[in-house]
Design a protein around this motif. Sequence first.
Motif, PDB file in Angstrom:
ATOM      1  N   SER A 172      16.073  47.217  -7.367  1.00 18.38           N
ATOM      2  CA  SER A 172      16.722  47.333  -8.683  1.00 18.38           C
ATOM      3  C   SER A 172      18.016  46.532  -8.819  1.00 18.38           C
ATOM      4  O   SER A 172      18.440  46.252  -9.944  1.00 18.38           O
ATOM      5  CB  SER A 172      17.028  48.802  -8.983  1.00 18.38           C
ATOM      6  N   ASP A 173      18.635  46.162  -7.708  1.00 22.10           N
ATOM      7  CA  ASP A 173      19.940  45.498  -7.785  1.00 22.10           C
ATOM      8  C   ASP A 173      19.860  43.980  -7.885  1.00 22.10           C
ATOM      9  O   ASP A 173      20.884  43.310  -8.060  1.00 22.10           O
ATOM     10  CB  ASP A 173      20.806  45.870  -6.572  1.00 22.10           C
ATOM     11  N   ILE A 174      18.670  43.409  -7.718  1.00 20.80           N
ATOM     12  CA  ILE A 174      18.510  41.970  -7.839  1.00 20.80           C
ATOM     13  C   ILE A 174      17.308  41.681  -8.735  1.00 20.80           C
ATOM     14  O   ILE A 174      16.430  42.537  -8.907  1.00 20.80           O
ATOM     15  CB  ILE A 174      18.296  41.277  -6.474  1.00 20.80           C
ATOM     16  N   GLU A 175      17.281  40.483  -9.295  1.00 20.97           N
ATOM     17  CA  GLU A 175      16.098  40.010 -10.014  1.00 20.97           C
ATOM     18  C   GLU A 175      15.394  39.000  -9.115  1.00 20.97           C
ATOM     19  O   GLU A 175      15.900  37.891  -8.892  1.00 20.97           O
ATOM     20  CB  GLU A 175      16.475  39.361 -11.337  1.00 20.97           C
ATOM     21  N   GLU A 176      14.259  39.391  -8.580  1.00 20.62           N
ATOM     22  CA  GLU A 176      13.550  38.532  -7.637  1.00 20.62           C
ATOM     23  C   GLU A 176      12.846  37.396  -8.362  1.00 20.62           C
ATOM     24  O   GLU A 176      12.125  37.606  -9.336  1.00 20.62           O
ATOM     25  CB  GLU A 176      12.530  39.344  -6.838  1.00 20.62           C
ATOM     26  N   ILE A 177      13.060  36.186  -7.869  1.00 22.14           N
ATOM     27  CA  ILE A 177      12.375  34.994  -8.356  1.00 22.14           C
ATOM     28  C   ILE A 177      11.413  34.545  -7.252  1.00 22.14           C
ATOM     29  O   ILE A 177      11.837  33.969  -6.251  1.00 22.14           O
ATOM     30  CB  ILE A 177      13.365  33.862  -8.684  1.00 22.14           C
ATOM     31  N   PRO A 178      10.126  34.843  -7.390  1.00 18.28           N
ATOM     32  CA  PRO A 178       9.180  34.498  -6.318  1.00 18.28           C
ATOM     33  C   PRO A 178       9.000  32.975  -6.207  1.00 18.28           C
ATOM     34  O   PRO A 178       8.862  32.285  -7.223  1.00 18.28           O
ATOM     35  CB  PRO A 178       7.875  35.166  -6.754  1.00 18.28           C
ATOM     36  N   VAL A 179       9.025  32.467  -4.996  1.00 20.24           N
ATOM     37  CA  VAL A 179       8.786  31.048  -4.738  1.00 20.24           C
ATOM     38  C   VAL A 179       7.858  30.920  -3.548  1.00 20.24           C
ATOM     39  O   VAL A 179       7.742  31.839  -2.730  1.00 20.24           O
ATOM     40  CB  VAL A 179      10.100  30.274  -4.465  1.00 20.24           C
ATOM     41  N   GLU A 180       7.224  29.778  -3.435  1.00 18.42           N
ATOM     42  CA  GLU A 180       6.352  29.489  -2.303  1.00 18.42           C
ATOM     43  C   GLU A 180       6.958  28.363  -1.478  1.00 18.42           C
ATOM     44  O   GLU A 180       7.103  27.244  -1.960  1.00 18.42           O
ATOM     45  CB  GLU A 180       4.956  29.080  -2.788  1.00 18.42           C
ATOM     46  N   GLY A 181       7.337  28.677  -0.258  1.00 18.98           N
ATOM     47  CA  GLY A 181       7.844  27.656   0.641  1.00 18.98           C
ATOM     48  C   GLY A 181       9.349  27.523   0.633  1.00 18.98           C
ATOM     49  O   GLY A 181      10.032  27.807  -0.363  1.00 18.98           O
ATOM     50  N   ASN A 182       9.880  27.075   1.773  1.00 21.12           N
ATOM     51  CA  ASN A 182      11.324  26.932   1.934  1.00 21.12           C
ATOM     52  C   ASN A 182      11.904  25.871   1.002  1.00 21.12           C
ATOM     53  O   ASN A 182      12.991  26.043   0.455  1.00 21.12           O
ATOM     54  CB  ASN A 182      11.640  26.590   3.391  1.00 21.12           C
ATOM     55  N   ASN A 183      11.178  24.774   0.820  1.00 17.33           N
ATOM     56  CA  ASN A 183      11.683  23.725  -0.066  1.00 17.33           C
ATOM     57  C   ASN A 183      11.849  24.236  -1.498  1.00 17.33           C
ATOM     58  O   ASN A 183      12.831  23.917  -2.185  1.00 17.33           O
ATOM     59  CB  ASN A 183      10.763  22.508  -0.037  1.00 17.33           C
ATOM     60  N   ASN A 184      10.902  25.059  -1.946  1.00 20.08           N
ATOM     61  CA  ASN A 184      10.999  25.589  -3.308  1.00 20.08           C
ATOM     62  C   ASN A 184      12.089  26.639  -3.450  1.00 20.08           C
ATOM     63  O   ASN A 184      12.645  26.819  -4.542  1.00 20.08           O
ATOM     64  CB  ASN A 184       9.649  26.150  -3.744  1.00 20.08           C
ATOM     65  N   ALA A 185      12.415  27.333  -2.368  1.00 20.19           N
ATOM     66  CA  ALA A 185      13.551  28.259  -2.405  1.00 20.19           C
ATOM     67  C   ALA A 185      14.842  27.483  -2.629  1.00 20.19           C
ATOM     68  O   ALA A 185      15.712  27.896  -3.407  1.00 20.19           O
ATOM     69  CB  ALA A 185      13.616  29.061  -1.112  1.00 20.19           C
TER      70      ALA A 185
END
Length: 336
Positions: free
Chosen positions: A214-227
Amino acid sequence: MRKKSLALLTLGTVAALSLAGCSAGTSDAPASDSAAWPESITISLVPSVEGEDLAEALDPLTTYLSDNLGIEVNGVVATDYAATVEALGADQSQVIITDAGSLYNATEQYDAKLILRDVRFGATSYAAVALTNNPDKYCDDEPIKATYAASDIELSYCNGTEKAGTDATGMGPAGLDAFANIKGAKVALQAATSPAGYQYPVVTMREAGLDTDSDIEEIPVEGNNNAVLAVYNGDAEVGFAYWDARTTVTDEAPDVADKVVAFAYTDMIPNGGVAVASSLPADLVEKLTDLMDGYADSSPEAADVMFNLVGLSDWTNDTAEDEIARYGEILSQFQN
């Protein structure tokens, strides 16, 4: 000396294995104080190569071990890391080359002995790096530049994670007080199976008092480069990746060193390694450990095989078992 025969099988499940484990007979190899050496042993691993390259990749290692041990050393291919643990538990293999989580499971479930750790570019472990495009919020000091020596690229760091004008070390934990500032932020996280992109960051956020549901808004990504790119492009305020994944995006983001700052490192995440069954005689384990420890230095071909087979530059007998235990503790929080 007895030569090895290479068994190129796939370990989908233990039931799929048709290899015999240690033979009940004895060999000409010297007996230990407690037991005679088996006539053969089997190594299970998940290689970096595929298909027709497999025999070529495995043969130099198993030949080297067979010639120097004087017993037959077979190699089998696991479909995934969990299968190496299953094979060891069923005595279908007596040596496993596997990841950190499987090493932990093998030692906990089957009393396996950890004998070697993987070395990649001189390191047996690595940190997850916390990245931001908002240093005013997350940095207690002005960002500085240090060089990521593996790529000879200068990158930005703050909170004492690195020293200005030096080669960055990537040693964690560091800067963890800044994790409390993540509350309310958009955070780029990778798949839940990723140690650097999810597991260690989530545990560290929880330890900083955040409710990661609840304390963060997760932004899903695939792979370290995309993070990294999620932070660079402003899709997320914070992102997590292995140290230092910023070097993977310099072509598409040439000013990443200025726009994306590393503000913290998690605890160190261990590389995998080698474990052996508790049933193997102690003197065989000792000689096997020495041989595998010295394999990468035994010839130029061996160094190439090492890198091509399992993506490593070396093995070391400095096993740092506390890092494996910490990994197991964190891994248990993400298992059903």
